[in-house]
Design an enzyme around this catalytic site. Structure first.
Site, PDB file in Angstrom:
ATOM      1  N   SER A  64       0.817  -1.220   0.000  1.00  0.00           N
ATOM      2  CA  SER A  64       0.000   0.000   0.000  1.00  0.00           C
ATOM      3  C   SER A  64       0.846   1.263   0.000  1.00  0.00           C
ATOM      4  CB  SER A  64      -0.925   0.014   1.225  1.00  0.00           C
ATOM      5  OG  SER A  64      -0.176  -0.047   2.432  1.00  0.00           O
ATOM      6  N   GLY A  95      -1.936  -4.160   1.335  1.00  0.00           N
ATOM      7  CA  GLY A  95      -2.053  -5.402   2.083  1.00  0.00           C
ATOM      8  C   GLY A  95      -1.096  -6.494   1.665  1.00  0.00           C
ATOM      9  N   ASN A 122       3.997  -5.912   5.748  1.00  0.00           N
ATOM     10  CA  ASN A 122       2.745  -6.613   6.056  1.00  0.00           C
ATOM     11  C   ASN A 122       2.980  -8.040   6.520  1.00  0.00           C
ATOM     12  OD1 ASN A 122       0.906  -4.484   5.493  1.00  0.00           O
ATOM     13  ND2 ASN A 122       1.210  -4.816   3.317  1.00  0.00           N
ATOM     14  N   ASP A 139      -0.639   7.961   9.969  1.00  0.00           N
ATOM     15  CA  ASP A 139      -1.073   6.830  10.799  1.00  0.00           C
ATOM     16  C   ASP A 139       0.119   6.015  11.281  1.00  0.00           C
ATOM     17  OD1 ASP A 139      -0.263   5.675   8.449  1.00  0.00           O
ATOM     18  OD2 ASP A 139      -2.084   4.487   8.140  1.00  0.00           O
ATOM     19  N   HIS A 157       1.642   4.860   6.786  1.00  0.00           N
ATOM     20  CA  HIS A 157       1.509   5.328   5.410  1.00  0.00           C
ATOM     21  C   HIS A 157       1.923   6.794   5.300  1.00  0.00           C
ATOM     22  CE1 HIS A 157      -1.310   1.887   5.735  1.00  0.00           C
ATOM     23  NE2 HIS A 157      -0.813   1.602   4.543  1.00  0.00           N
TER      24      HIS A 157
END
Length: 424
Positions: free
Chosen positions: A248, A277, A307, A398, A401
């Protein structure tokens, strides 16, 4: 002697051979917590609904569970990021004696999963849980009624896990929208597994589509769209000199990073092959299904693996093996390209964040994959991090990202390494 041993085992009390966690009601001392990421309710009667907070992040989500007349527990969820029926609260179980031949068994009835996904989980010590994804198989089971499931207990075990005090011996998890029923839950000391589970030692290197409910509707169409994008460049006679591979964070070049992309990379007809993801095995599937075929880039920027950390806190050596498998696939398909292998970006607000520290262990192993010619290693983490090691929300909102400013920093940090590779 064998007959005598079998007779003695048969005469032992049932509790030494199996633990019944739920056969119409939880075992003594245990209860079922019905949860989403914003709340929790206890299933003590026939039904429990997770309460909504005053300011919910997902106002239209709903998670509930009910106990049927036959004792079966049904988890119902809609528009949910995560929904769980979790067996907890009892005296922690010592399951060491249940390995390697033990099984986790239950009756499963998948009532609806058209817009949802599911997983089975088991605790494995402090800050540790192991999971088995069951989205694809779960959707195939819809409408087939109750089926007896038996997973090898070692499906939930990794080398080094602590099974001496398991405080959450089972969790049924749903995502998206669905309805799943479970009954007659038990753990056997000796059993026969009838349901296949991934081999955790090979998961990162075994090509697979992304098995998440929130991605299944767009993941394959995005793959096809990327193949079409590459064909369009080729049909128009445009040379693609630069390719980005990743998850992502790489996909974000099309959103928060589009201004930086236009400024720094569009002139090279660059292609961003990032899928939210994705783990190493998902990128490997995409490479093996043509995503870097039909072009001859001079440079490929790859960052994959965070991930693997976030989803399963995988042994760093296994994640690095997945990264190495992707490098080998790139070399096979694009031998002329120089690969710029990026260290995983920092994540988590503070330096002591569990996933940050885990990614750092992966990054420490990555330089060994680079030879400085065909594969060049680059770590730009310091450009994204404050002097005290914390992360800023204006760069990583966050703490995972990037913001538009973060993408600009990323682009500028690549210039010294990329420009010589992209020169005519």
């Amino acid at each position: 002697m064998n007959r005598l041993l079998l007779a003695l085992l048969a005469a032992l009390p049932l509790t030494t051979q199996a633990m019944t966690l739920d056969d119409g009601k939880p075992a003594t001392g245990w209860h079922i917590a019905v949860t989403d990421f914003e709340g929790e309710a206890r299933l003590t009667g026939d039904r429990a609904t997770v309460p909504k907070p005053a300011q919910p992040h997902v106002p239209n989500s709903r998670v509930a569970a009910q106990r049927g007349d036959d004792g079966a527990v049904t988890l119902q969820f809609s528009n949910s990021w995560i929904a769980q029926a979790r067996w907890q609260g009892g005296k922690p179980l010592d399951l060491r004696g249940y390995l390697p031949h033990g099984t986790v068994e239950f009756d499963l009835n998948v009532i609806d999963l058209a817009k949802g996904g599911m997983k089975f989980k088991l605790g494995c010590g402090k800050d540790c849980e192991r999971k088995i994804p069951y989205l694809f198989a779960g959707r195939l089971a819809v409408g087939k009624g109750r089926q007896r499931m038996s997973f090898a207990l070692k499906c939930f075990w990794r080398d080094g896990d602590d099974f001496s005090a398991v405080d959450v011996p089972f969790t049924l998890e749903g995502t998206g929208s669905g309805e799943i029923q479970i009954a007659k839950l038990r753990i056997n000391k000796h059993g026969k597994a009838t349901t296949v589970c991934p081999d955790y030692r090979k998961q990162s290197v075994t090509p697979q589509r992304l098995q998440e409910s929130w991605a299944v509707d767009w993941w394959l169409p995005r793959h096809e769209a990327k193949l079409a994008e590459i064909r369009a460049h080729r049909d128009a006679g445009r040379r693609v000199d630069l390719v980005f591979l990743g998850d992502s964070i790489t996909q974000g070049w099309e959103n928060e990073g589009k201004t930086a992309w236009a400024t720094h990379f569009a002139q090279y007809n660059a292609v961003a092959l990032g899928f939210g993801g994705d783990r190493t095995e998902n990128l490997l599937w995409r490479l093996q299904h043509g995503e870097i075929d039909g072009m001859a880039p001079k440079a490929i920027v790859m960052m994959i693996g965070t991930n693997n950390t976030g989803e399963r806190l995988e042994d760093p050596a296994l994640t690095v093996a997945g990264i190495q498998a992707n490098l080998a696939e790139i070399r096979k398909r694009q031998p002329q390209a120089t690969v710029l292998l990026l260290a995983l970006f920092p994540r988590g607000e503070k330096p002591d964040d569990l996933t940050r520290r885990h990614n750092a262990r992966i990054n420490a192993l990555l330089p060994a994959l680079a030879d400085g010619r065909q594969v060049v290693f680059l770590d730009i983490g310091s450009a994204l991090t404050n002097a005290d090691g914390t992360l800023s929300k204006d760069i990583l909102p966050d703490f995972l990202h990037l913001s538009p400013r973060g993408y600009d920093l990323w682009a500028r940090s690549l210039e010294a390494s990329l420009i010589p590779l992209l020169a005519p």
